[in-house]
Every structure is written in C-alpha cells, then in structure tokens.
Write a protein that holds these residues in place. Structure first.
Motif, short mmCIF file in Angstrom:
data_model
loop_
_atom_site.label_atom_id
_atom_site.label_comp_id
_atom_site.label_asym_id
_atom_site.label_seq_id
_atom_site.Cartn_x
_atom_site.Cartn_y
_atom_site.Cartn_z
N HIS A 1 -24.45 -11.61 -85.04
CA HIS A 1 -23.34 -11.11 -84.22
C HIS A 1 -22.25 -10.52 -85.11
O HIS A 1 -22.13 -10.82 -86.31
CB HIS A 1 -22.77 -12.23 -83.34
N SER A 2 -21.46 -9.64 -84.49
CA SER A 2 -20.37 -8.97 -85.19
C SER A 2 -19.28 -8.62 -84.20
O SER A 2 -19.46 -8.73 -82.98
CB SER A 2 -20.89 -7.69 -85.88
N ARG A 3 -18.13 -8.18 -84.74
CA ARG A 3 -17.00 -7.82 -83.91
C ARG A 3 -16.37 -6.55 -84.45
O ARG A 3 -16.28 -6.37 -85.66
CB ARG A 3 -15.97 -8.95 -83.92
N ARG A 4 -15.97 -5.66 -83.54
CA ARG A 4 -15.28 -4.43 -83.95
C ARG A 4 -14.15 -4.14 -82.99
O ARG A 4 -14.14 -4.64 -81.86
CB ARG A 4 -16.25 -3.24 -83.99
N TYR B 1 -17.72 -7.37 -78.90
CA TYR B 1 -18.52 -8.39 -79.57
C TYR B 1 -20.00 -8.05 -79.38
O TYR B 1 -20.51 -8.07 -78.25
CB TYR B 1 -18.21 -9.77 -78.99
N SER B 2 -20.68 -7.73 -80.47
CA SER B 2 -22.09 -7.38 -80.43
C SER B 2 -22.94 -8.55 -80.92
O SER B 2 -22.59 -9.20 -81.90
CB SER B 2 -22.37 -6.15 -81.30
N TYR C 1 -11.37 -6.19 -78.59
CA TYR C 1 -12.58 -6.14 -79.41
C TYR C 1 -13.84 -5.93 -78.58
O TYR C 1 -13.86 -6.21 -77.37
CB TYR C 1 -12.74 -7.44 -80.22
#
Length: 385
Positions: A100-103, A88-89, A86
């Motif tokens: 925050h987010s994850r892709r 992690y932003s 992933y």
C-alpha cells in the motif's frame, strides 16, 4: 487483527468520498470493477460492473468498513480509496502480501478545501421545488432519496448545460418540447429553472406514450400552478407544434426516437438542441465492416462501437443541416453509462465548404460500414440536407 484488517479499519474512519476496486481476485469472477461513492447524509452507494450490467447497493456509514472487507481482497485485489487530502492505493501481491501507498489527491473537484465546501450548483437540494417529493426524487424532509441520487445528478447536470447556452441569450420567452419525457423529472426542473431562477416565461410540452404517467404529470402541473407546462400522450412522430419551438430536449429517448427528436428540431428550425441518446440499436443491426471485423466480432464491442458511430453520424448530420455541434460527456460513467450529450445551436449562415466535407465523411462511413441511420433518411425526405 491482521495488517490488512487494521489497514481497512483505519481507512474506514476517514472521510472517504470515493473508492475504486479492480483486478479480479478470481479469474472467472462475475464483476470486473466496482465503484464506491458517498451520497448525501453520510450514506454510500456501491456500483458493481459486469461486462454488460451495473448493480447498485446503498448502505449507511456504519456499514462502510464491513463493505470494504467484503470487496477487498476477496472480490478485487486492488483498490484506490479517495479522501479530500489523499489517495490510498493498495494491492494484494501474488504471495498474498498487502502492498500500500499514499499520495496527495490532485483531483481538482475534490481537494481538501472543495470537499468540505458546498459546490454552487444551479439546482441543489435547498432550492428543489416541492413537486419533486411527489415524483419520488426527494422525501418529505426534502432529502434526495438514495435510489434516485443518480437521476438527481443527471437532471442537475442537464440544467447546467442548458444554462451554459441560455445565460447568454437575451430573449424573454422560450417554447420547449421534451421528447420522451417519461416521469418528467427533467421537464419539471427545466420549467422551475426558467420561471423561478431566470424569471423568464417558458412554455413546455412533454411527450410520452404512457397514459398513466402523462395523466399524473398533468395533474401535478395543475396542482402546483405550472400553467404553461403541458404533457401529451402521443408518438413524437405525430406531434405538430402550435407555433415556433426554440429548444428541443431529449434525455434518453430510446433508439430511433432520438432521430425523430433531432429531425423535428431541424424541421422546426429550433435554436437549441440538447439530446442524450439511449439504446442505439439501429446501426448495430445492420453494420458491416469486412476490413474491420475486430470491431464487430464481439457483441459488447460491436454494441458500443455502433453507438459511437450512430452518435457521430447524428452530430455530423446536424452540422450539415445548419447547426454548430458539440459532443460531450454528459455525466460521469459512475452515474450513468448513457452519458454522451449532443448539444447543437443553430447557425445564422451556412458554410458550404464544411457541408461538402461532411457529406464526404458520411458517405465514407456508409461505404465502410453499410449504415444509413433514420435521421439521415428523414432529413433527406424533407430536403433539409
């Protein structure tokens, strides 16, 4: 524990291989960007960029969490942290809230599978010759010294680029000249590559102006039985080879030293040229562009633009002189800002139409910017273009 502290603490326990920090927390902050990268043996390097410089700091895995706390969000308000699976932003909003987010990580070279699998490099820690301990790339146990990791990546990449060409060549012997060899990290690895990995005969001459460095390199070549590897303390302008030269290499030959390396390669009709230029100051000192002052009014932009103009002209001059030329990124910017590679291979026949077009392109550049580089003067003086 705050949400931010908990977020960073949890991330630091993951297998992070890279992190990028941006968006200055303070308007007058010194740094514009920072890149964190994982090195061998679970160590890390932080590279912090100002407008003109890059600063490096190495530390161990135990310090990772604390180091991220130091950077985010006090120095930078935005981060992207990469693991094999992933990305992690995170960002700090104007109200100070953590967003925050994850892709999924789609980087082709760092999927979960490839991150845990050793890449099949031509040169790796396991096959590094012992001479590299004495020139300061690896320690007594054979591990790469942290401060030399960027240099190690550069010479490995350079070798891979050479391999792309010579692996298709059936000749059994090469004569090579290395212009501006310095401590000869590259020179030694190229000799090792040809003799131990390709099992071909190679004669290499390294040139540099530092007497003590040249003396040490010759001593090491003798100690390890590299009988066809020699180093000379002299100006590259004055070197005259004893026979044909099949390949010319120049890693970070400074300013016009690159021009002399390329000129000699053309004069000797070398089949291969591999050059990573450095400190292209000549055009920067004479460039004029009355109609494009936005490119020359600011020192940093003018410097970078001048470097690109210089290398574009060098590439075109080599094409005019009878070479097929490729200009590529030598290595990632995080390992070296001097990362433009000029790779040239001598053609068997001339393309008159192409040569005529190139002459016109070069004249247009000179008319617009008032720049004629040393390589062009040298080639013209010898009637090579």
């Amino acid at each position: 524990m705050t949400d931010l502290e908990k977020y960073i603490f949890e991330l630091s326990k993951l297998d992070i291989y890279k992190a990028v920090f941006s968006l200055k927390a303070e308007k007058d902050g010194k740094y514009i960007k920072a890149v964190l990268k994982k090195l061998p043996e679970n160590t890390y390097q932080l590279e912090s960029f100002t407008e003109k410089q890059a600063f490096h700091e190495n530390f161990g895995e135990a310090e990772l969490c604390g180091k991220i706390f130091e950077i985010f969000p006090s120095v930078f308000k935005q981060s992207e942290i990469f693991t094999g699976e992933y990305v992690y932003s995170a960002k700090i909003s104007k109200k100070g809230k953590l967003l925050h987010s994850r892709r999924k990580n789609t980087e082709s070279v760092q999927t979960a599978e490839s991150h845990n699998r050793k890449k099949n490099h031509i040169i790796d820690v396991e096959n590094l010759p012992p001479v590299f301990r004495e020139i300061g790339i690896s320690d007594e146990s054979g591990k790469i010294i942290n401060s030399k990791y960027d240099k190690f990546k550069q010479i490995c990449r350079f070798t891979e680029l050479i391999n792309d060409e010579v692996s298709k060549d059936t000749r059994e012997e090469y004569n090579i000249v290395d212009f501006g060899c310095g401590k000869s990290y590259l020179t030694f690895i190229i000799y090792f590559y040809f003799t131990e990995l390709l099992h071909k005969k190679v004669n290499i001459t390294g040139l540099d102006l530092k007497e003590d460095v040249i003396a040490k390199c010759n001593a090491l070549a003798g100690k390890y039985g590299y009988e066809n590897l020699h180093f000379l303390c002299m100006d590259i302008k004055d070197y005259v080879p004893g026979g044909s030269v099949d390949m010319v290499i120049a890693l970070h030959a400074c300013d016009t030293a690159t021009d002399y390396a390329l000129f000699n390669a053309v004069k000797w009709k070398s089949d291969y040229i591999f050059s990573v230029p450095c400190c292209q100051k000549e055009v920067n000192g004479m460039i004029k562009a009355e109609s494009l002052t936005l490119l020359t009014d600011y020192g940093l932009i003018k410097e970078r633009f001048s470097s690109l103009v210089t290398d574009a002209m060098r590439a075109k001059l080599l094409e005019e002189a009878g070479y097929t030329v490729d200009v590529a990124e030598f290595i990632g910017f995080e390992f070296s800002p001097k990362n433009v590679l000029i790779r040239a291979k001598r053609r068997k026949s001339a393309d008159r139409y192409k040569i005529s077009r190139i002459k016109g392109e070069l004249e247009s550049v000179k008319k617009e910017f008032g720049a004629e580089i040393t390589l062009e003067k040298l080639l013209k003086d010898e009637n090579l273009i």
